[in-house]
Scaffold this active site. Sequence first.
Site, mmCIF file in Angstrom:
data_model
loop_
_atom_site.group_PDB
_atom_site.id
_atom_site.type_symbol
_atom_site.label_atom_id
_atom_site.label_comp_id
_atom_site.label_asym_id
_atom_site.label_seq_id
_atom_site.Cartn_x
_atom_site.Cartn_y
_atom_site.Cartn_z
ATOM 1 N N VAL A 149 0.287 -1.057 0.064
ATOM 2 C CA VAL A 149 -0.069 -0.433 0.512
ATOM 3 C C VAL A 149 0.656 1.147 0.147
ATOM 4 O O VAL A 149 0.101 2.439 0.111
ATOM 5 C CB VAL A 149 -0.855 0.283 1.148
ATOM 6 C CG1 VAL A 149 -1.940 -1.391 1.098
ATOM 7 C CG2 VAL A 149 -0.180 -0.013 2.435
ATOM 8 N N ASN A 206 -7.682 -1.653 5.033
ATOM 9 C CA ASN A 206 -7.491 -2.112 5.847
ATOM 10 C C ASN A 206 -6.542 -2.807 5.788
ATOM 11 O O ASN A 206 -6.004 -3.344 7.513
ATOM 12 C CB ASN A 206 -8.777 -3.976 5.613
ATOM 13 C CG ASN A 206 -8.235 -5.206 6.904
ATOM 14 O OD1 ASN A 206 -8.209 -4.743 7.572
ATOM 15 N ND2 ASN A 206 -7.842 -5.889 6.517
ATOM 16 N N ILE A 258 -9.596 -8.664 18.932
ATOM 17 C CA ILE A 258 -10.380 -9.046 17.575
ATOM 18 C C ILE A 258 -9.276 -10.534 17.201
ATOM 19 O O ILE A 258 -8.083 -10.887 17.845
ATOM 20 C CB ILE A 258 -10.691 -8.892 16.295
ATOM 21 C CG1 ILE A 258 -11.235 -7.122 16.480
ATOM 22 C CG2 ILE A 258 -11.067 -9.953 15.257
ATOM 23 C CD1 ILE A 258 -12.928 -7.892 17.283
ATOM 24 N N TYR A 297 1.025 3.303 18.094
ATOM 25 C CA TYR A 297 -0.064 3.081 18.032
ATOM 26 C C TYR A 297 -1.073 3.044 17.460
ATOM 27 O O TYR A 297 -1.942 3.885 16.401
ATOM 28 C CB TYR A 297 -0.139 1.384 17.620
ATOM 29 C CG TYR A 297 -1.425 0.484 16.680
ATOM 30 C CD1 TYR A 297 -1.319 0.159 15.740
ATOM 31 C CD2 TYR A 297 -2.713 -0.054 17.862
ATOM 32 C CE1 TYR A 297 -2.371 -0.662 15.107
ATOM 33 C CE2 TYR A 297 -3.216 -0.165 17.417
ATOM 34 C CZ TYR A 297 -3.347 -0.796 15.788
ATOM 35 O OH TYR A 297 -4.272 -1.463 15.647
ATOM 36 N N LYS A 324 -3.753 5.735 14.622
ATOM 37 C CA LYS A 324 -5.579 5.433 14.303
ATOM 38 C C LYS A 324 -6.777 6.662 14.552
ATOM 39 O O LYS A 324 -6.767 7.136 14.242
ATOM 40 C CB LYS A 324 -5.237 4.354 15.502
ATOM 41 C CG LYS A 324 -5.296 3.027 14.814
ATOM 42 C CD LYS A 324 -5.732 2.823 13.501
ATOM 43 C CE LYS A 324 -4.575 0.936 13.276
ATOM 44 N NZ LYS A 324 -5.254 1.350 11.900
ATOM 45 N N SER A 353 -9.630 1.313 14.873
ATOM 46 C CA SER A 353 -8.715 0.737 16.390
ATOM 47 C C SER A 353 -9.897 1.130 17.279
ATOM 48 O O SER A 353 -9.555 2.829 17.372
ATOM 49 C CB SER A 353 -7.985 0.636 16.895
ATOM 50 O OG SER A 353 -7.307 0.069 17.620
#
Length: 241
Positions: free
Chosen positions: A56, A82, A180, A147, A151, A134
């Site tokens: 990406v 994603n 998840i 992180y 997000k 997230s």
Amino acid sequence: MTDKPLVAITGASSGIGEATARAFSAAGHPVLMMARRVEKMEAMGLANSMCRKVDVLDRDQINAAVAEAEAQFGPVDMMFANAGIARLADIGRQPPEEWDEMIDINTKGVMNTVKSVMNGMMERRSGTLVMMSSIAGRKVYPDHTVYCGTKFFVHAVSESLREYLSDYDVRVLVLSPGVIDTEVLSGVLDEQTLAAYKENKVKMGGGIGADIVGDLILNAYRLPQNALVQEICITPTRQKF
């Protein structure tokens, strides 16, 4: 062939990306699956699918994959941005190279993905962008410093895009999952952080299945174009934070 519109997914070789590809394929949509592990996508054997090796961060790669899929299946009506990486660690001891990786993939990669389809959606006055964020894009967590920053970026950009694209009837949905069951832990290289994450996951009875998230995205997409679920925030019931 199918008369349903094309959906495109980055990071489609595992986890929520894979589950979403399976859900949309089962619903009769052609699917463009993009990831670095093309063999894993091909092994899924989904009908009316195209699998392309895409980084990406390479705009030419993602643009070429989209153009090829659109030539066969028609315009992309939903793009799921994603692809992402979670290098979680104590910020005091984390190598800066891990910051670079997260910042590049989780921010620049998202923007490259959006750009590959946005203008076409605006011209057609239709389309849906699903932006992978997230719960760490809504609140901060220990060992998630950079992180979380990436997000929070996704949340901010999505809010701006939603306002900008609303005049063109293009929808922007932010996905904000908690724990998840995916391969996300494979990106955690700091042993102490990894142990703490796994311990917390056990305390909440484990994560929830990626298939549940894929089905939620499909259900939100199926709403009329003038109806938008702005954000899906889903966690295990026992996830306290």
